[in-house]
Enzyme design. Sequence first.
Site, PDB file in Angstrom:
ATOM      1  N   HIS A   1      -3.217   4.378   5.078  1.00  0.00           N
ATOM      2  CA  HIS A   1      -4.423   3.544   5.110  1.00  0.00           C
ATOM      3  C   HIS A   1      -5.613   4.298   4.515  1.00  0.00           C
ATOM      4  O   HIS A   1      -6.344   3.778   3.677  1.00  0.00           O
ATOM      5  CB  HIS A   1      -4.723   3.123   6.543  1.00  0.00           C
ATOM      6  CG  HIS A   1      -5.966   2.324   6.694  1.00  0.00           C
ATOM      7  ND1 HIS A   1      -6.083   1.033   6.211  1.00  0.00           N
ATOM      8  CD2 HIS A   1      -7.164   2.621   7.265  1.00  0.00           C
ATOM      9  CE1 HIS A   1      -7.290   0.576   6.481  1.00  0.00           C
ATOM     10  NE2 HIS A   1      -7.970   1.515   7.111  1.00  0.00           N
TER      11      HIS A   1
ATOM     12  N   TYR B   1       4.461   4.583  11.633  1.00  0.00           N
ATOM     13  CA  TYR B   1       4.665   3.139  11.761  1.00  0.00           C
ATOM     14  C   TYR B   1       5.429   2.471  10.614  1.00  0.00           C
ATOM     15  O   TYR B   1       5.678   1.272  10.662  1.00  0.00           O
ATOM     16  CB  TYR B   1       3.315   2.419  11.949  1.00  0.00           C
ATOM     17  CG  TYR B   1       2.306   2.638  10.833  1.00  0.00           C
ATOM     18  CD1 TYR B   1       2.330   1.875   9.676  1.00  0.00           C
ATOM     19  CD2 TYR B   1       1.309   3.598  10.962  1.00  0.00           C
ATOM     20  CE1 TYR B   1       1.398   2.055   8.672  1.00  0.00           C
ATOM     21  CE2 TYR B   1       0.357   3.790   9.971  1.00  0.00           C
ATOM     22  CZ  TYR B   1       0.406   3.012   8.825  1.00  0.00           C
ATOM     23  OH  TYR B   1      -0.523   3.203   7.834  1.00  0.00           O
TER      24      TYR B   1
ATOM     25  N   ARG C   1       0.860  -1.179   0.000  1.00  0.00           N
ATOM     26  CA  ARG C   1       0.000   0.000   0.000  1.00  0.00           C
ATOM     27  C   ARG C   1       0.903   1.238   0.000  1.00  0.00           C
ATOM     28  O   ARG C   1       1.524   1.575   1.004  1.00  0.00           O
ATOM     29  CB  ARG C   1      -0.871  -0.023   1.260  1.00  0.00           C
ATOM     30  CG  ARG C   1      -1.981   0.989   1.294  1.00  0.00           C
ATOM     31  CD  ARG C   1      -2.606   1.012   2.676  1.00  0.00           C
ATOM     32  NE  ARG C   1      -1.737   1.681   3.639  1.00  0.00           N
ATOM     33  CZ  ARG C   1      -1.601   1.313   4.912  1.00  0.00           C
ATOM     34  NH1 ARG C   1      -2.241   0.254   5.373  1.00  0.00           N
ATOM     35  NH2 ARG C   1      -0.814   1.995   5.721  1.00  0.00           N
TER      36      ARG C   1
END
Length: 363
Positions: free
Chosen positions: A247, A256, A243
């Site tokens: 998100h 992260y 990705r």
Amino acid sequence: MTAVLDAPMTAPAPAGLPRETALALYRAMVLGRAFDTTATTFTRQGRLAVYPSSRGQEACQVAPVLALRPTDWVFPTYRESVALLTRGIAPVEVLTLFRGDRHCGYDPRAHRAAPQCTPLATQCLHAAGLADAARTAGDDLVALAFVGDGATSEGDFHEAVNYAAVRRAPVVFLVQNNQYAISVPLAKQTAARTLADKAAGYGAAGVRVDGNDAPAVHRAVAEAAERARAGGGPTLVEAVTYRMEAHTNADDDTRYRPREEIASWARKDPVARLERLLLADGTLDEAAAAAVADEADGLSRTLRRDFETPPTCDPAEMFRHVYRHPPHRLRAQAAALAGELAGAGDGERADGEQTDGEQEEGS
């Protein structure tokens, strides 16, 4: 017995696809990238509240749709905007759900595409149920459920794959392993060697494929669909991808994952990778690539134009089609809303308010 692969296989890229299929993959991926870029821009402009980007996962969304028949069904998550676009749904309709309309924006039956699903893994149950009903009725169709790697930790995923394997339902579970369930990396979700390994526990076939290799994904899904159509039961296809964006636009992915990791995966970009492959083998030339780029620009212009018109919503519609005789509390709420919309005071009566003596139903 249900077809079982003792160990997940890495599906190799085919030596070649039919020219028409290869070009269709390329065109759909370029259009998908343009759509995704435009939708992401809407969020940065404050014109779209939330959008989960598909950037970097185009091969996992385009190739499966093109590997299916028009009569097959797809069950998307909230991230499958490019898959829905490839299914032939108008760009502005793909974004309707994200604009706050309770409708998904398109006719699921006409496109054989279920509404985008936000709850994790529930679409897997829907796919298994529809596929099993079709098999029982003698309908020659396959259901494909898109799943994220995080959703494989949900109970609904387990129940759906288990049910499909027991019933030999014609389902393909396509797991897009994009490495993260929001901020949780795959290593903290499962101790399994691969997600495709999980298939053996259900008695289903399991295949692992390079999710950034569009021809390989197309081949894996096409083979799984035909196996399902022939009575071989479900297949769990793990497509390993990444990705590229956060998100959603509301997520801060810098907290992260390191920038170096993103840069490494950017070099594996599925759109650029397919373009290089097709240019190298002569399937695509510069003129054809330019024509597709022009078409993608046109799609973006059309989406920007159509996006100027907001969806027409009737707030009172939320009270309809739930009860034949709505209970008092809902009728009172509907009346209050009607009064507010009309600019009336709280004491005024609005159409639909319950009269004395009427019986509640469903309370």
